[in-house]
Design a protein around this motif. Structure first.
Motif, PDB file in Angstrom:
ATOM      1  N   ILE A 144      -5.518   0.589  -2.265  1.00 19.81           N
ATOM      2  CA  ILE A 144      -4.224   0.392  -1.590  1.00 19.81           C
ATOM      3  C   ILE A 144      -3.193   1.345  -2.169  1.00 19.81           C
ATOM      4  N   ALA A 145      -3.212   1.513  -3.495  1.00 20.38           N
ATOM      5  CA  ALA A 145      -2.276   2.437  -4.131  1.00 20.38           C
ATOM      6  C   ALA A 145      -2.524   3.872  -3.671  1.00 20.38           C
ATOM      7  N   LYS A 168      -3.626 -11.529  -5.651  1.00 22.50           N
ATOM      8  CA  LYS A 168      -3.966 -12.375  -6.802  1.00 22.50           C
ATOM      9  C   LYS A 168      -5.474 -12.545  -6.819  1.00 22.50           C
ATOM     10  N   TYR A 169      -6.056 -12.383  -7.994  1.00 20.85           N
ATOM     11  CA  TYR A 169      -7.488 -12.603  -8.123  1.00 20.85           C
ATOM     12  C   TYR A 169      -7.733 -14.097  -8.128  1.00 20.85           C
ATOM     13  N   LYS A 170      -8.603 -14.556  -7.221  1.00 23.63           N
ATOM     14  CA  LYS A 170      -8.815 -15.989  -7.051  1.00 23.63           C
ATOM     15  C   LYS A 170     -10.060 -16.506  -7.765  1.00 23.63           C
ATOM     16  N   GLY A 171     -10.682 -15.647  -8.570  1.00 28.07           N
ATOM     17  CA  GLY A 171     -11.853 -16.093  -9.320  1.00 28.07           C
ATOM     18  C   GLY A 171     -13.153 -15.947  -8.559  1.00 28.07           C
ATOM     19  N   LEU A 182       1.401  -2.300   3.340  1.00 24.08           N
ATOM     20  CA  LEU A 182       0.583  -1.982   2.158  1.00 24.08           C
ATOM     21  C   LEU A 182       1.259  -2.438   0.871  1.00 24.08           C
ATOM     22  N   LEU A 183       2.564  -2.206   0.767  1.00 30.33           N
ATOM     23  CA  LEU A 183       3.296  -2.657  -0.427  1.00 30.33           C
ATOM     24  C   LEU A 183       3.256  -4.173  -0.551  1.00 30.33           C
ATOM     25  N   ALA A 184       3.445  -4.856   0.569  1.00 32.44           N
ATOM     26  CA  ALA A 184       3.429  -6.318   0.544  1.00 32.44           C
ATOM     27  C   ALA A 184       2.056  -6.836   0.118  1.00 32.44           C
ATOM     28  N   SER A 185       1.010  -6.227   0.644  1.00 32.86           N
ATOM     29  CA  SER A 185      -0.330  -6.698   0.264  1.00 32.86           C
ATOM     30  C   SER A 185      -0.636  -6.397  -1.197  1.00 32.86           C
TER      31      SER A 185
END
Length: 104
Positions: free
Chosen positions: A67-68, A50-53, A42-45
């Motif tokens: 996730i948080a 990154k928002y890819k648009g 979860l931390l890694a994800s």
């Protein structure tokens, strides 16, 4: 019940488990959940998002917060400011105006 249980779960055929509850307890011990592995993934994800648009920015931010919150259930809490900063850093350059207005 023992004829229906695959050998991989039982261990050996000679092992006798008289009650279903005893069997379920044995399976729980054998396949114990490892919270550290879940925390790490979860931390890694969260850190690599990154928002890819593509898609809705709001949904992307909600996904980060979800996730948080999963991490919070595993007793890893983020300060609200840190999570907001992580969201802002993960947004591409086309959101610079938004980042500047948030910072002011």
């Amino acid at each position: 019940m023992q004829q229906c249980i695959p050998e991989a779960f039982m261990g050996t055929k000679s092992e006798e488990i008289p009650k279903a509850k005893d069997f379920l307890d044995a399976m729980e011990k054998r396949f114990a959940r490892n919270d550290k592995v879940e925390m790490t993934s979860l931390l890694a994800s969260l850190m690599s998002m990154k928002y890819k648009g593509r898609g809705n920015v709001r949904e992307y931010i909600i996904e980060m917060y979800q996730i948080a919150s999963k991490l919070k259930t595993l007793k890893i809490e983020f300060f609200e400011d840190l999570l907001v900063l992580m969201v802002l850093v993960s947004l591409p350059a086309q959101f610079n105006q938004f980042k500047i207005s948030y910072s002011c």
